[in-house]
Scaffold this active site. Structure first.
Site, mmCIF file in Angstrom:
data_model
loop_
_atom_site.group_PDB
_atom_site.id
_atom_site.type_symbol
_atom_site.label_atom_id
_atom_site.label_comp_id
_atom_site.label_asym_id
_atom_site.label_seq_id
_atom_site.Cartn_x
_atom_site.Cartn_y
_atom_site.Cartn_z
ATOM 1 N N GLN A 263 -8.928 22.141 8.335
ATOM 2 C CA GLN A 263 -8.734 22.486 9.737
ATOM 3 C C GLN A 263 -7.255 22.750 10.041
ATOM 4 O O GLN A 263 -6.930 23.236 11.120
ATOM 5 C CB GLN A 263 -9.279 21.377 10.650
ATOM 6 C CG GLN A 263 -10.804 21.319 10.664
ATOM 7 C CD GLN A 263 -11.385 20.287 11.618
ATOM 8 O OE1 GLN A 263 -12.151 19.442 11.196
ATOM 9 N NE2 GLN A 263 -11.045 20.351 12.897
ATOM 10 N N ARG B 91 -15.243 16.043 17.597
ATOM 11 C CA ARG B 91 -15.440 16.943 18.733
ATOM 12 C C ARG B 91 -14.809 16.416 20.013
ATOM 13 O O ARG B 91 -15.424 16.377 21.083
ATOM 14 C CB ARG B 91 -16.917 17.237 18.959
ATOM 15 C CG ARG B 91 -17.051 18.587 19.682
ATOM 16 C CD ARG B 91 -18.430 19.154 19.651
ATOM 17 N NE ARG B 91 -18.384 20.463 20.274
ATOM 18 C CZ ARG B 91 -19.152 21.483 19.939
ATOM 19 N NH1 ARG B 91 -20.039 21.348 18.985
ATOM 20 N NH2 ARG B 91 -19.059 22.626 20.559
ATOM 21 N N CYS B 92 -13.559 15.977 19.870
ATOM 22 C CA CYS B 92 -12.833 15.545 21.058
ATOM 23 C C CYS B 92 -11.369 15.545 20.707
ATOM 24 O O CYS B 92 -10.995 15.615 19.558
ATOM 25 C CB CYS B 92 -13.256 14.139 21.484
ATOM 26 S SG CYS B 92 -12.886 12.861 20.284
ATOM 27 N N GLU C 1 -14.554 20.780 23.267
ATOM 28 C CA GLU C 1 -14.856 19.370 23.082
ATOM 29 C C GLU C 1 -15.280 18.669 24.358
ATOM 30 O O GLU C 1 -15.868 17.595 24.322
ATOM 31 C CB GLU C 1 -13.634 18.698 22.461
ATOM 32 C CG GLU C 1 -13.333 19.330 21.101
ATOM 33 C CD GLU C 1 -11.982 18.963 20.530
ATOM 34 O OE1 GLU C 1 -11.069 18.692 21.317
ATOM 35 O OE2 GLU C 1 -11.855 18.957 19.306
#
Lengths: 284, 805
Positions: free
Chosen positions: B236, B383-384, B759
């Site tokens: 990522q 996802r945050c 997110e």
């Protein structure tokens, strides 16, 4: 998730299958849809030096409904069970159960024969076949024999089938009366937290015959004769249903797993059975 | 001299710029099976690696015998810590200032830990050889409970000097990692002691895992002739990986090329640096051959970075009328065997100090104790943004608990305490400065749309019917209002391993008026190739369809910190807009020259520059691009290119209002989601269709976490949820219908006002689903019950409340 090395065999007739089984004994296993066996091999929980693929073997496919008797070839897929109109008319409980097995992709491959022969207490078909009082045809070196579904399972993954035998067909009388297959699961593709197969016959307002089997609540499917008897001769009122539930609770022996503790499973088993009986009775 | 001028609206539509629901350009290849993932990389002579992993959560390694494995035909090498030690690669630094074993050095600290790396000519041979490596373990006492770990005499990390400070200050016990604090504890305690009403609750936010569809993997190829290392991987943050690889290996950075090809989902799981990456590099250096390592699903769930695992205790005070006066939060954070959390360096608990939420809370305190246990390392932002799901879950549960304490409606309690529109920019008690918001408008719109009052009436009727024995289903109304903090971040306070968290964009306009732009980020499914082209289309007047977006190759893309924490749009999106503006500025000079007027006498109009007051006189961007390369323009360099590196002045603060209506079967514990409404405010909306897709995906992962997704351990540290049979990954079957909605409150400091959205739905969704379950039982005396709300736990809640008769 990489299996150990194995030899792949793809015989075209049953005689060759039996010959391979005799030759390799415990080192060989037959494969139908492969959706239980292959994951076990990839996890290296099952080491199968000789894998015998049944898909080219003649005579293992096909669904026949004749004179009130249903016969399913062992290699009939769950998808084919769902699609077959004659079967849906003769024994709709099969379709109802097959629709809650795994997911559509698995059902294209997974077979009814593999589902019962594997002896996995989580599988739905063994319990259903006990409810239907089905017979399994086994073919081995000494020819063919039949075993009642109710006598087939001995323990988890242990069945009446000998190592050199192959389960080739399943047959049962098309059931009369009302039916229901009720299953609670956490998600699509999961085994049952609890499942119940119920067939009831009604004459006037009275239950004349009842067959009840439970799935994934013991190390084998549980056909509860006592539960059926608790309903027979009653109007399937609350007391009778309660007696049937109690009979099932006496027969099951669930274990704790990620689906939940024993107390939860026993409670849910009673609820699922109650709902299955009610739906079957409404349909009877 | 120019063609007939199309209508301005047509020209604008033709650009497919910001605000357009442009179809995702990536999907052409993804839906045809033509994606190119790391496992698709196949090089001549490539070898395959596989790990011997520990079956024990805590054990000493007495010996490792690799003879039988080495004797297997096709095995090239078996690496152990002993082999890596001379290179000083048997341990590696973590993103959190700790260090982590690459291969077990004398002991193992979690089940699934990497013990030896087998390299073979064939993937199957590698798996066979793994079985032949003999490891002699001596089991040690296992600590899976962080509270017990802080009391235990058992020392997990024998490599750390007793009593010495850790990366984030003093350690108060040998299994303690840090205490991180924010706010004013003394004043907070004083306010709480003197408050009219105080609500207290402890909640466990269970350990889970991002579980992307594609697992982690890498292919390393060391070319010993030219000294260059090429590394493909599921990264990522590919540029950070290059820098880390250079620092670890001693290979100069220009000799390392890192490529993130297509990535099949990240959700934070692919931010960390894993032993597999390091081992594939070392194996390639040792063998001179390319080496591939791809983990399987069980390895992914068991060993690569987990998320959450926070025990949070809160105390919140209010007046009798419900005005919140103070908030105290203490967290015991289970970080597993090594502190490998992926957070900006100065924030060992991420942005947990956003836990005052969307509310005007005058005084607050947060303390987080990090603890070592015998579990896998990680602690990523699933996802945050960094630990924001934990923070929002905490405050949204505390609000509900306070509403119970006050005997008040939880929607009204929120409304009373929201930060008001006119208070922005708002300085929160724990330090953050919220950029913009209009919470009351969003909340009122949400409640009106779902007909909140009618839902409450229906719920009251249901409760009465339940009590009369007419139904066995209860109804829950889940509310959540969240504020995210994304777009890390300002270099002055955000860095990872010392590298400031800016991001970048580089644009080249081709002579015929099409373009390529490269960014320091990397899409894992977010649709960057679609949306960044839209930003550029609006900024430069070049149609999005004529702009190629590239990311992920460190030899070609400008340096950037990557994609996670919803930072791509807030940071790289800003760089993109600003680079586009540089293009436009030069284009303006060229246009003025071509039109024979002064620079200030032309103005930009969708896809061209026009002479002010004479719109029939213009030059299109296509004409300008051609001239930039082919015409000598006095005082102007040939070419049309721009680069922008953007250091954001602040974070962005997206927010949203969610409502979930749920029916719960009290007898089976099965919840059924009847309705889910999600209003998101992410500022300026670049591609509404992609936003909607992000909201659907984030909500589905929220549903997963709230209703069953967990990494559970038994007392011996065995992972109980190591396959997708037990680890809940929802399919279309389990996913409810979602209603999406929005308001638009642009970020005042972002060049295009965008805030990021990927997110938000996860952050707001988890408490919404959880609150729905808990709300269903509020009338029967439930105050709080821990997630995940799977069937048996919901059943147990009902059972404990005596609802089974």
């Amino acid at each position: 998730m990489i299996p150990a090395a194995f030899e792949y065999h793809r015989p075209a007739d049953m005689a060759d299958v039996i010959a391979l089984l005799e030759e390799h004994g415990d080192d060989a296993r037959v494969m139908a849809g492969g959706h239980s066996l292959i994951p076990m091999m990839k996890l290296r929980m099952a080491e199968i030096p000789h894998l015998i693929d049944l898909q080219d073997v003649a005579g293992l496919k096909g669904i026949t409904v004749a004179d009130g008797r249903v016969t399913l070839g062992a290699m009939v897929t769950q998808h084919e069970l769902i699609q077959h109109q004659g079967l849906a008319d003769a024994a709709p409980i099969l379709r109802e159960a097959a629709l809650v097995i795994a997911d559509p992709q698995v059902r294209y491959m997974g077979t009814v024969g593999g589902n019962v022969a594997n002896g996995d207490p989580g599988n739905d078909m063994p319990g259903l076949m006990q409810c239907l009082d089905a017979e399994f045809t086994l073919v081995g070196p000494d020819g063919e024999r039949t075993v009642s579904a109710r006598d087939f399972c001995e323990a988890a993954y242990m069945t009446e089938r000998e190592d050199e035998e192959v389960l080739t067909a399943i047959s049962f009388d098309a059931p009369a009366g009302g039916y229901a297959y009720e299953k609670q699961k956490r998600k699509i593709g999961d085994y049952a937290t609890a499942a119940a197969a119920v067939i009831l016959q009604k004459d006037g307002g009275t239950c004349t015959a009842a067959s009840i089997a439970m799935t994934n609540l013991s190390d084998v499917p549980v056909w509860s004769e006592a539960a059926g008897e608790a309903l027979t001769g009653t109007t399937v009122d609350a007391a009778a249903v309660s007696a049937a539930v109690q009979a099932v609770l006496d027969d099951i022996d669930p274990v704790e797993d990620n689906r939940g503790p024993v107390a939860f499973k026993r409670h849910v088993a009673g609820i699922i059975l109650t709902r299955a009986i009610q739906r079957a009775w409404d349909r009877a | 001299m120019n063609d007939m001028t199309p209508d301005r609206d047509d020209r604008s539509a033709n650009l497919k710029g910001m605000g357009c629901s442009r179809k995702r350009v990536e999907d052409v290849r993804f839906t045809q099976g033509k994606g190119n993932y790391v496992d698709d990389v196949k090089l001549p002579g490539m070898l395959h690696g596989d790990f011997v992993r520990s079956p024990y959560a805590h054990a000493r390694i007495k010996s490792i015998n690799t003879e039988a494995a080495m004797a297997l035909d096709g095995v090239v090498a078996v690496l152990t810590a002993e082999d890596l030690a001379p290179l000083n690669l048997h341990w590696m630094p973590t993103l959190a200032g700790d260090k982590q074993m690459v291969l077990a050095d004398g002991k193992v600290l979690f089940q699934g830990q990497e013990v030896a790396f087998v390299v073979a000519r064939d993937r199957y041979v590698a798996a066979d050889a793994v079985e032949l490596v003999e490891v002699d373990y001596e089991e040690l006492p296992v600590l899976v409970d962080p509270f017990e770990a802080l009391q235990s005499d058992v020392v997990l990390r024998e490599d750390l000097e007793p009593g010495a400070d850790g990366a984030h200050g003093p350690r108060k016990h040998h299994n303690h990692i840090f205490l991180w604090e924010a706010g004013d504890e003394a004043t907070t305690n004083q306010v709480l002691e003197n408050a009219e009403v105080v609500a207290e609750e402890t909640m466990y936010y269970h350990r889970t895992h991002p579980c992307p569809l594609e697992t982690c993997g890498s292919v390393a190829s060391m070319d010993k002739v030219n000294g260059k290392l090429t590394l493909w991987g599921t990264f990522q943050a590919p540029h950070v990986v290059r820098t880390v690889a250079s620092l670890l290996s001693g290979i100069e950075e220009h000799n390392i090329r890192v490529i993130s090809p297509d990535i099949g989902g990240g959700f934070g799981n692919k931010v960390g640096v894993y032993p597999g990456y390091v081992c594939s590099i070392v194996a390639s250096i040792v063998t001179g051959k390319p080496v591939k390592w791809i983990e399987d699903r069980m390895e992914n769930l068991m060993s690569t970075a987990f998320a959450r695992d926070y025990w949070m205790t809160g105390r919140i005070s209010a007046t009798k009328e419900g005005k919140i006066t103070g908030l105290h939060c203490h967290v015991t954070a289970d970080h597993g065997a090594f502190d490998a959390c992926a957070d900006p360096t100065k924030y060992p608990a991420g942005f947990m100090n956003i836990c005052t939420g969307s509310y005007d809370i005058p005084v607050a305190y947060l303390g987080v104790d990090g603890v070592y246990t015998n579990k896998a390392p990680g602690g990523v932002s699933y996802r945050c943004s960094f630990r924001v799901t934990e923070a929002v879950y905490f405050i949204e549960r505390m609000i509900e608990v306070l509403a119970i304490e006050l005997n008040m409606d939880a929607a009204e309690l929120r409304r009373i305490n929201f930060i008001k529109k006119e208070q922005f920019p708002y300085k929160a008690a724990l330090g953050w400065e919220y950029d913009s918001g209009d919470y009351h408008t969003a909340w009122d719109k949400a409640l009106k749309t779902v007909e909140y009052d009618a839902l409450r009436r229906e719920q009251a009727e249901r409760i009465e019917a339940f009590k009369r024995g007419e139904t066995r289903k209860l109804m829950g109304i889940g509310l959540s209002f969240f504020t995210e903090i994304v777009g890390a971040g300002p270099v002055k306070n955000c860095d990872i391993l010392g590298m400031g968290m800016f991001d970048s964009c580089e644009i080249r306009i081709h002579p015929t008026g099409s373009a390529i732009a490269r960014l320091g980020t990397i899409s894992q499914g977010q649709g960057h190739a679609t949306t960044f082209a839209q930003i550029l289309a609006s900024e430069t007047g070049i149609p999005a369809d004529s702009i190629t977006i590239e990311e992920g190759d460190t030899d070609t893309a400008p340096y950037g910190l990557g994609t996670y924490g919803s930072r791509s749009t807030p940071v790289a999106g800003a760089a993109t807009a600003l680079a586009g503006r540089k293009i436009r500025a030069k284009a303006q000079m060229i246009a003025a020259y071509l039109l024979e007027v002064h620079d200030d006498d032309v103005e930009f109009d969708v896809d061209r520059f026009v002479v002010k007051g004479a719109p029939e006189r213009f030059k299109t961007m296509k004409e300008i691009a051609y001239a930039a390369y082919n015409q000598a323009i006095p005082g102007v360099e040939p070419g049309l290119e721009a680069v922008s590196y953007y250091d954001p002045p602040n974070m962005t603060y997206p927010f949203g209002a969610y409502v979930c209506v749920m029916d719960i079967d009290v007898d089976t514990g099965v919840p059924e989601i009847r309705r889910f409404y999600a209003l998101d405010d992410c500022g300026t909306r670049i591609n509404p269709m992609i936003i909607e897709g992000q909201v659907h995906g984030g909500l589905t992962e929220a549903l997963a976490v709230a209703l069953g997704q967990e990494i559970a351990y038994d007392d011996l540290g065995n992972v109980k949820t190591g396959t997708l049979m037990d680890f809940f990954l929802p399919t279309a079957w389990e996913t409810p219908n979602y209603e999406t909605d929005h308001t638009v409150t642009p970020s005042p400091h972002h060049p295009i006002g965008a805030k990021g959205v990927g997110e938000s739905p996860h952050v707001g969704g988890v408490p919404c689903f959880s609150n729905a379950v808990q709300d269903a039982f509020r009338a029967f005396g439930l105050r709080h019950t821990h997630m995940p709300h799977d069937h048996w736990r919901i059943w147990k809640t009902a059972n404990d409340l005596g609802l089974h008769g």
